[in-house]
Design an enzyme around this catalytic site. Structure first.
Site, PDB file in Angstrom:
ATOM      1  N   TYR A  54       0.824  -1.209   0.000  1.00  8.68           N
ATOM      2  CA  TYR A  54       0.000   0.000   0.000  1.00  8.68           C
ATOM      3  C   TYR A  54       0.859   1.262   0.000  1.00  8.68           C
ATOM      4  O   TYR A  54       0.463   2.304  -0.470  1.00  8.68           O
ATOM      5  CB  TYR A  54      -0.929   0.032   1.217  1.00  8.68           C
ATOM      6  CG  TYR A  54      -2.080  -0.922   1.082  1.00  8.68           C
ATOM      7  CD1 TYR A  54      -2.978  -0.806   0.027  1.00  8.68           C
ATOM      8  CD2 TYR A  54      -2.261  -1.950   1.989  1.00  8.68           C
ATOM      9  CE1 TYR A  54      -4.027  -1.697  -0.114  1.00  8.68           C
ATOM     10  CE2 TYR A  54      -3.313  -2.840   1.862  1.00  8.68           C
ATOM     11  CZ  TYR A  54      -4.201  -2.699   0.807  1.00  8.68           C
ATOM     12  OH  TYR A  54      -5.234  -3.581   0.667  1.00  8.68           O
ATOM     13  N   LYS A 189       2.622  27.192 -16.193  1.00 12.08           N
ATOM     14  CA  LYS A 189       3.193  27.819 -14.996  1.00 12.08           C
ATOM     15  C   LYS A 189       3.812  26.813 -14.008  1.00 12.08           C
ATOM     16  O   LYS A 189       4.931  27.034 -13.527  1.00 12.08           O
ATOM     17  CB  LYS A 189       2.123  28.688 -14.311  1.00 12.08           C
ATOM     18  CG  LYS A 189       2.590  29.574 -13.157  1.00 12.08           C
ATOM     19  CD  LYS A 189       3.524  30.688 -13.564  1.00 12.08           C
ATOM     20  CE  LYS A 189       2.932  31.749 -14.456  1.00 12.08           C
ATOM     21  NZ  LYS A 189       1.997  32.679 -13.847  1.00 12.08           N
ATOM     22  N   LYS A 239       2.466  12.883 -24.193  1.00 11.93           N
ATOM     23  CA  LYS A 239       1.014  12.849 -23.991  1.00 11.93           C
ATOM     24  C   LYS A 239       0.621  11.458 -23.505  1.00 11.93           C
ATOM     25  O   LYS A 239       1.297  10.476 -23.827  1.00 11.93           O
ATOM     26  CB  LYS A 239       0.319  13.148 -25.328  1.00 11.93           C
ATOM     27  CG  LYS A 239      -1.081  13.709 -25.184  1.00 11.93           C
ATOM     28  CD  LYS A 239      -1.526  14.361 -26.492  1.00 11.93           C
ATOM     29  CE  LYS A 239      -1.913  13.345 -27.569  1.00 11.93           C
ATOM     30  NZ  LYS A 239      -3.040  12.487 -27.212  1.00 11.93           N
ATOM     31  N   CYS A 382       4.169 -18.275  -5.737  1.00 10.69           N
ATOM     32  CA  CYS A 382       4.667 -18.090  -4.373  1.00 10.69           C
ATOM     33  C   CYS A 382       3.547 -18.373  -3.363  1.00 10.69           C
ATOM     34  O   CYS A 382       3.150 -19.516  -3.208  1.00 10.69           O
ATOM     35  CB  CYS A 382       5.291 -16.706  -4.238  1.00 10.69           C
ATOM     36  SG  CYS A 382       6.585 -16.685  -2.990  1.00 10.69           S
ATOM     37  N   LEU A 383       2.979 -17.351  -2.729  1.00  6.46           N
ATOM     38  CA  LEU A 383       1.882 -17.622  -1.806  1.00  6.46           C
ATOM     39  C   LEU A 383       0.737 -18.341  -2.529  1.00  6.46           C
ATOM     40  O   LEU A 383       0.048 -19.190  -1.950  1.00  6.46           O
ATOM     41  CB  LEU A 383       1.385 -16.309  -1.193  1.00  6.46           C
ATOM     42  CG  LEU A 383       0.269 -16.448  -0.172  1.00  6.46           C
ATOM     43  CD1 LEU A 383       0.723 -17.243   1.045  1.00  6.46           C
ATOM     44  CD2 LEU A 383      -0.224 -15.071   0.275  1.00  6.46           C
ATOM     45  N   MET A 385       1.027 -20.522  -4.852  1.00  2.69           N
ATOM     46  CA  MET A 385       1.400 -21.938  -4.914  1.00  2.69           C
ATOM     47  C   MET A 385       1.160 -22.594  -3.558  1.00  2.69           C
ATOM     48  O   MET A 385       0.615 -23.705  -3.459  1.00  2.69           O
ATOM     49  CB  MET A 385       2.880 -22.052  -5.317  1.00  2.69           C
ATOM     50  CG  MET A 385       3.467 -23.432  -5.250  1.00  2.69           C
ATOM     51  SD  MET A 385       4.338 -23.695  -3.676  1.00  2.69           S
ATOM     52  CE  MET A 385       5.370 -25.068  -4.100  1.00  2.69           C
ATOM     53  N   GLN A 386       1.526 -21.883  -2.510  1.00  3.49           N
ATOM     54  CA  GLN A 386       1.362 -22.445  -1.167  1.00  3.49           C
ATOM     55  C   GLN A 386      -0.125 -22.702  -0.875  1.00  3.49           C
ATOM     56  O   GLN A 386      -0.489 -23.708  -0.272  1.00  3.49           O
ATOM     57  CB  GLN A 386       1.999 -21.505  -0.137  1.00  3.49           C
ATOM     58  CG  GLN A 386       3.515 -21.339  -0.365  1.00  3.49           C
ATOM     59  CD  GLN A 386       4.167 -20.287   0.525  1.00  3.49           C
ATOM     60  OE1 GLN A 386       3.500 -19.577   1.267  1.00  3.49           O
ATOM     61  NE2 GLN A 386       5.486 -20.188   0.442  1.00  3.49           N
ATOM     62  N   HIS A 508       8.919 -16.353  -8.613  1.00  4.62           N
ATOM     63  CA  HIS A 508       8.129 -15.289  -9.249  1.00  4.62           C
ATOM     64  C   HIS A 508       8.477 -15.178 -10.734  1.00  4.62           C
ATOM     65  O   HIS A 508       9.358 -14.392 -11.104  1.00  4.62           O
ATOM     66  CB  HIS A 508       8.404 -13.948  -8.565  1.00  4.62           C
ATOM     67  CG  HIS A 508       7.840 -13.857  -7.186  1.00  4.62           C
ATOM     68  ND1 HIS A 508       6.574 -13.365  -6.940  1.00  4.62           N
ATOM     69  CD2 HIS A 508       8.353 -14.214  -5.988  1.00  4.62           C
ATOM     70  CE1 HIS A 508       6.339 -13.417  -5.638  1.00  4.62           C
ATOM     71  NE2 HIS A 508       7.404 -13.934  -5.031  1.00  4.62           N
ATOM     72  N   GLU A 510       6.948 -13.695 -13.000  1.00  8.28           N
ATOM     73  CA  GLU A 510       6.576 -12.395 -13.588  1.00  8.28           C
ATOM     74  C   GLU A 510       7.766 -11.443 -13.716  1.00  8.28           C
ATOM     75  O   GLU A 510       7.759 -10.555 -14.560  1.00  8.28           O
ATOM     76  CB  GLU A 510       5.452 -11.736 -12.764  1.00  8.28           C
ATOM     77  CG  GLU A 510       5.804 -11.250 -11.362  1.00  8.28           C
ATOM     78  CD  GLU A 510       5.668 -12.315 -10.275  1.00  8.28           C
ATOM     79  OE1 GLU A 510       5.761 -13.511 -10.604  1.00  8.28           O
ATOM     80  OE2 GLU A 510       5.484 -11.928  -9.094  1.00  8.28           O
TER      81      GLU A 510
HETATM   82  N1  GLN Z   1       4.480 -15.425   2.593  1.00  8.70           N
HETATM   83  C1  GLN Z   1       5.036 -16.501   1.833  1.00  8.70           C
HETATM   84  C2  GLN Z   1       6.465 -16.835   2.243  1.00  8.70           C
HETATM   85  O1  GLN Z   1       7.134 -16.060   2.848  1.00  8.70           O
HETATM   86  C3  GLN Z   1       4.961 -16.219   0.354  1.00  8.70           C
HETATM   87  C4  GLN Z   1       5.837 -15.096  -0.091  1.00  8.70           C
HETATM   88  C5  GLN Z   1       5.470 -14.550  -1.444  1.00  8.70           C
HETATM   89  O2  GLN Z   1       4.405 -14.820  -1.972  1.00  8.70           O
HETATM   90  N2  GLN Z   1       6.337 -13.741  -2.018  1.00  8.70           N
HETATM   91  O3  GLN Z   1       6.951 -17.896   1.946  1.00  8.70           O
END
Ligand code: GLN
Length: 541
Positions: A54, A189, A239, A382-383, A385-386, A508, A510
């Site tokens: 955020y 200005k 633009k 990451c999360l 996948m978990q 990751h 991406e």
């Molecule tokens: N919170 C999870 C971890 O620390 C996943 C981290 C994440 O998604 N970057 O393993």
């Protein structure tokens, strides 16, 4: 000796300085120069790794494991030039090295001050990128001119340009030329005032890049040139683009911005090679194979910057598959409240991105379950996948209490557990498993087919991992471990067998996707989503 382009921003933040810096670097590299980019950020965090999305948007991770500003993502995506630890430097990092040096006694006898000690340290950081392999260093100064925080950085670039000479350094100032609807006019200005602030601290911009909603007319260019003291042809219009951020370099090239930069820096103007970029843009703007709808189930969906690289990678996969990717941002907590069906029924593909903390977790797990049970293409990161692993443990293996130890440390089935070498970690900053690690792909899996290779390297940012204690049992139940660390110990990719495309990775992907080279997993995922929509035939809806 390397030449330097210093990019500052005025009037307001969020002008897209990063995109402009990235575009300049792309154009110079497409004229045959070896370019490097860096961003100097005036805040006191040593890096953005400890900040909430955020506050800061996405934390971008480099191959060498630095947690950095998301503008570095633009740098890499536009130019393909890898960023490193040295490509992002904050006031926090500068001050900690100055203070460490003071404690070592290296300034013995002297009073340590912002000028010259902090400014010297900033200059050292900038010059660290200016090696024999680099023709031009593009340095973006974060923040807005006039902020107290950015003063040492501005003083440092002022000194540096004085030291290297005006043929070797250029000041590019990006500013806002707002359109006042009630008056029906563009206003110059604020830009004049912002340049005035720069001049009062000794920086005379060579070039103005004017962000605007409406085109600049001749009178605006004349005014800006006269009152900001820049050559008229060096007032460049930027633009708002119609379709995509990847149009920015083309627009800047149309006005010869890169030519002027090279001329100012006394560098030869070689031919510009942008055919592949333009072809990519054509595909992006008018894809031939219809549309597909991807649901991204996250907890920062109200903030586009939080999953910046994920959204970009989806766009790249759309380009590669010649399809328009429409992203539906789904709040994980909405799924918790209303059930997955209500929010995901229309999705051709479901993506669960990374994250930290418990909020929204059950929604992500439900999204993975929905994708698994309804044969919807799924990409977990990451999360994400978990959460897919937790769903499988609960609903296929039948362990109702299965969870990640990040959320329920004392569950009997901690299928995701703290990594061994994380157990000794006390400090929060820069201590996750970060950056590139190798991964071996199991033959004849979705992952191996997507990558078309046996070994890959991907970027990581996590503390928790798949718990090897449950591996044998989950494998028996049908979970496929398609990517492992080279020693076979660590699970990097899991997938499902009886499913069209369900792949979840601990890393990751991406961060390695670019518009010209879409990431294989995103490409494979979007190809399946397109298939599901039935858009495989060109132009078919
Ligand atoms: N919170 C999870 C971890 O620390 C996943 C981290 C994440 O998604 N970057 O393993």
């Amino acid at each position: 000796m390397s030449k330097h382009v210093f990019v500052t921003g005025g009037v307001v933040s969020s002008l897209g300085k990063g995109l402009t810096a990235a575009s300049v670097a792309l154009l110079l590299s497409r004229r045959g120069y070896r370019v490097r980019l860096q961003k100097l950020d005036p805040y006191l965090n040593v890096d953005p790794g400890t900040m909430s999305p955020y506050q800061h948007g996405e934390v971008y991770v480099t191959a060498d494991g630095a947690e950095t500003d998301l503008d570095l993502g633009h740098y890499e995506r536009f130019t393909g030039i890898p960023c490193t630890r040295g490509s992002n430097c904050t006031s926090g990092r500068i001050y900690s090295s100055v203070i460490a040096r003071e404690r070592e006694g290296q300034y013995l006898g002297k009073t340590v001050q912002v000028i010259p000690h902090v400014t010297d340290e900033i200059k050292r950081n900038i010059l660290a990128l200016a090696d024999d392999e680099t023709d031009v260093v593009v340095t973006e100064i974060g923040g807005t001119v006039g902020d107290i925080e950015s003063l040492p950085f501005l003083e440092a670039i002022r000194q540096l340009r004085h030291e290297i000479g005006r043929d070797n350094g250029l000041f590019m100032h990006i500013t806002l030329v707002p359109y006042i609807r009630a008056a029906g006019e563009l206003k110059t200005k604020p830009s004049q005032q912002s340049v005035g602030i720069l001049r009062s601290i000794g920086i005379f911009p060579d070039m103005l890049v004017c962000r605007c909603e409406q085109p600049l007319a001749a009178e605006h260019r004349d005014k800006l040139a006269l009152f900001c003291n820049v050559d008229r042809n060096l007032v460049i219009e930027e633009k708002d683009v119609d379709h995509s951020i990847y149009e920015v370099p083309v627009e800047l090239a149309r006005q010869d911005l890169d030519v002027y930069v090279l001329e100012k820096l006394r560098l030869h103007v070689n031919a510009l090679e942008m055919d592949d970029w333009r072809a990519m843009l054509d595909r992006l703007i008018a894809p031939g194979s219809g549309e597909t709808r991807i649901a991204v189930v996250g907890k920062y969906v109200s903030l586009r910057d939080a999953y910046k690289s994920v959204y970009e990678a989806l766009t790249h996969a759309g380009i590669a598959n010649d399809v328009r990717v429409n992203v539906d941002m789904v709040e994980a907590e909405d799924i918790e409240r209303d059930g997955a069906e209500r929010h995901l029924a229309d999705a051709d593909g479901i993506l669960a991105p990374g994250g930290f903390g418990e909020r929204g977790i059950e929604g992500k797990i439900a999204a993975a379950r929905f994708a698994r049970e309804n044969q919807v293409p799924f990409l977990g990161i990451c999360l994400g996948m978990q959460c897919a692993v937790v769903d499988f443990a609960r609903h296929v293996c039948g362990w109702a209490d299965a969870n990640s130890a990040e959320f329920v440390p004392d569950t009997a089935h901690p299928v995701i557990a703290l990594m061994e070498d994380q157990k000794r970690v006390a400090n929060k900053g820069g201590t996750m498993r970060l950056g590139h690690y190798a991964c071996r792909l199991a033959p004849d899996t979705l992952a191996a087919r997507a990558y078309g290779t046996k070994e890959i390297k991907e970027r990581h940012r996590h503390r928790f991992e798949f718990n090897a204690a449950f591996r044998a049992h989950m494998e028996e139940k049908g979970l496929v471990f398609s990517g492992l660390s080279p020693d076979g110990q660590l699970v990097e990719i899991v997938e499902l067998r009886d499913h069209p495309w369900f792949v979840a990775c601990q890393f990751h992907p991406e961060f390695q996707s670019t518009p010209l080279h879409s990431h294989p997993l995103f490409r494979g995922f979007v190809a399946q989503a397109r298939e599901r929509r039935g858009g495989a035939v060109s132009g078919d809806q």
